[in-house]
Design a protein around this motif. Structure first.
Motif, PDB file in Angstrom:
ATOM      1  N   ALA A  10     -60.273   3.406 -34.185  1.00 52.40           N
ATOM      2  CA  ALA A  10     -61.475   3.616 -33.372  1.00 52.40           C
ATOM      3  C   ALA A  10     -61.094   4.184 -32.012  1.00 52.40           C
ATOM      4  O   ALA A  10     -60.086   3.799 -31.416  1.00 52.40           O
ATOM      5  CB  ALA A  10     -62.228   2.300 -33.208  1.00 52.40           C
ATOM      6  N   GLY A  11     -61.915   5.125 -31.535  1.00 53.56           N
ATOM      7  CA  GLY A  11     -61.676   5.703 -30.223  1.00 53.56           C
ATOM      8  C   GLY A  11     -60.442   6.572 -30.134  1.00 53.56           C
ATOM      9  O   GLY A  11     -59.963   6.871 -29.039  1.00 53.56           O
ATOM     10  N   GLY A  12     -59.898   6.983 -31.294  1.00 51.89           N
ATOM     11  CA  GLY A  12     -58.723   7.850 -31.281  1.00 51.89           C
ATOM     12  C   GLY A  12     -57.408   7.124 -31.102  1.00 51.89           C
ATOM     13  O   GLY A  12     -56.374   7.771 -30.852  1.00 51.89           O
ATOM     14  N   ALA A  13     -57.415   5.803 -31.217  1.00 52.50           N
ATOM     15  CA  ALA A  13     -56.181   5.037 -31.063  1.00 52.50           C
ATOM     16  C   ALA A  13     -55.189   5.416 -32.164  1.00 52.50           C
ATOM     17  O   ALA A  13     -55.551   5.492 -33.338  1.00 52.50           O
ATOM     18  CB  ALA A  13     -56.479   3.541 -31.122  1.00 52.50           C
ATOM     19  N   VAL A  14     -53.941   5.643 -31.796  1.00 52.88           N
ATOM     20  CA  VAL A  14     -52.894   5.991 -32.765  1.00 52.88           C
ATOM     21  C   VAL A  14     -52.282   4.699 -33.299  1.00 52.88           C
ATOM     22  O   VAL A  14     -51.628   3.953 -32.573  1.00 52.88           O
ATOM     23  CB  VAL A  14     -51.809   6.868 -32.114  1.00 52.88           C
ATOM     24  CG1 VAL A  14     -50.721   7.183 -33.129  1.00 52.88           C
ATOM     25  CG2 VAL A  14     -52.414   8.157 -31.564  1.00 52.88           C
ATOM     26  N   LEU A  15     -52.487   4.435 -34.590  1.00 57.38           N
ATOM     27  CA  LEU A  15     -51.989   3.203 -35.198  1.00 57.38           C
ATOM     28  C   LEU A  15     -50.646   3.415 -35.889  1.00 57.38           C
ATOM     29  O   LEU A  15     -49.922   2.463 -36.143  1.00 57.38           O
ATOM     30  CB  LEU A  15     -53.015   2.691 -36.220  1.00 57.38           C
ATOM     31  CG  LEU A  15     -54.423   2.450 -35.669  1.00 57.38           C
ATOM     32  CD1 LEU A  15     -55.338   1.926 -36.764  1.00 57.38           C
ATOM     33  CD2 LEU A  15     -54.385   1.481 -34.489  1.00 57.38           C
ATOM     34  N   TYR A  16     -50.342   4.675 -36.210  1.00 58.41           N
ATOM     35  CA  TYR A  16     -49.042   5.016 -36.817  1.00 58.41           C
ATOM     36  C   TYR A  16     -48.766   6.482 -36.529  1.00 58.41           C
ATOM     37  O   TYR A  16     -49.670   7.319 -36.574  1.00 58.41           O
ATOM     38  CB  TYR A  16     -49.072   4.785 -38.325  1.00 58.41           C
ATOM     39  CG  TYR A  16     -47.957   5.519 -39.070  1.00 58.41           C
ATOM     40  CD1 TYR A  16     -46.659   5.029 -39.068  1.00 58.41           C
ATOM     41  CD2 TYR A  16     -48.219   6.699 -39.757  1.00 58.41           C
ATOM     42  CE1 TYR A  16     -45.639   5.710 -39.747  1.00 58.41           C
ATOM     43  CE2 TYR A  16     -47.215   7.383 -40.436  1.00 58.41           C
ATOM     44  CZ  TYR A  16     -45.923   6.880 -40.425  1.00 58.41           C
ATOM     45  OH  TYR A  16     -44.926   7.543 -41.082  1.00 58.41           O
ATOM     46  N   ASP A  17     -47.515   6.781 -36.215  1.00 60.62           N
ATOM     47  CA  ASP A  17     -47.104   8.163 -35.967  1.00 60.62           C
ATOM     48  C   ASP A  17     -45.739   8.363 -36.615  1.00 60.62           C
ATOM     49  O   ASP A  17     -44.785   7.653 -36.309  1.00 60.62           O
ATOM     50  CB  ASP A  17     -47.027   8.425 -34.463  1.00 60.62           C
ATOM     51  CG  ASP A  17     -46.681   9.874 -34.129  1.00 60.62           C
ATOM     52  OD1 ASP A  17     -46.496  10.666 -35.062  1.00 60.62           O
ATOM     53  OD2 ASP A  17     -46.590  10.201 -32.935  1.00 60.62           O
TER      54      ASP A  17
END
Length: 223
Positions: A127-134
């Motif tokens: 949500a909101g563009g949060a990066v959870l994995y890269d």
């Protein structure tokens, strides 16, 4: 004990028999680049960027088009990217995708040049563009050549809770062009294989209870 194990296996089999099969979907939109925006003549659902924007090419692995990433003058870069929901228009991921480990694959050819590179990165967005994995930048310039297409595969990490979209970036960057080698990287047939967890059908619970009841009867007779 043999009867008890058999009863448990029967209960499991009954549950699986009444379970809707897991669905396989593509987590990337227009991965073959066959859908083209009439105004920009760019692949629908994708965004281009950097000093030398990506372009469509008729030199394709399959179909009519691939995408060419190139900084033909040197000292530049070229990018292609997609947010599966915001750009690709695909449905948001849900809890049914939790724990899935998507497989990314694409076909590529070309030459990044002596001073250039070719790379991709896969991210999961919340949500909101949060990066959870890269995944970090994954370089593949040493795995391609200009004479034929090569398939690149990458196993993504397990999708964490809260993931709503996948974000995929392709890029080439180059310094001065040397030895007569160009900076030109072609991408085609991009696919991100997603699996949606199987969901038990309502009748499955009744079958499971019946199977467990049979197991209980066996245990009582053993007692």
């Amino acid at each position: 004990m043999l009867k008890l194990k058999t009863g448990a296996a029967l209960a499991a089999a009954l549950l699986l028999a009444g379970t809707a099969g897991a669905a396989t979907t593509d987590g990337v939109a227009n991965g073959g680049f066959e859908s083209v925006d009439a105004g920009s003549h760019l692949p629908t659902g994708w965004v281009v960027g950097d000093s030398s924007p990506a372009t469509l090419s008729s030199d394709a692995h399959s179909g009519a088009y691939s995408v060419l990433l190139s900084a033909p003058g040197g000292f530049g870069g070229s990018s292609l990217l997609q947010n599966s929901v915001a750009n690709g228009g695909l449905p948001a991921l849900t809890a049914a995708n939790l724990g899935d480990t998507p497989l990314l694959s694409f076909w590529t050819k070309g030459d990044a040049s002596t001073t250039g590179n070719a790379k991709f990165a896969l991210s999961y967005m919340g949500a909101g563009g949060a990066v959870l994995y890269d995944s970090g930048l994954q370089f593949f310039q040493n795995n391609i050549n200009s004479s034929g297409w090569t398939q690149i595969s990458f196993q993504g990490a397990a999708i964490p809770a809260g993931t709503q979209a996948v974000y995929l970036l392709f890029n080439t960057a180059v310094g001065p062009l040397l030895d007569g080698r160009p900076n030109a990287v072609y991408i085609d047939d991009v696919q991100l294989t997603l699996h949606t967890a199987a969901v038990p059908e309502p009748s499955s619970y009744a079958l499971l209870l019946a199977g467990l009841g049979a197991v209980g009867a066996i245990v009582r007779r053993r007692a």
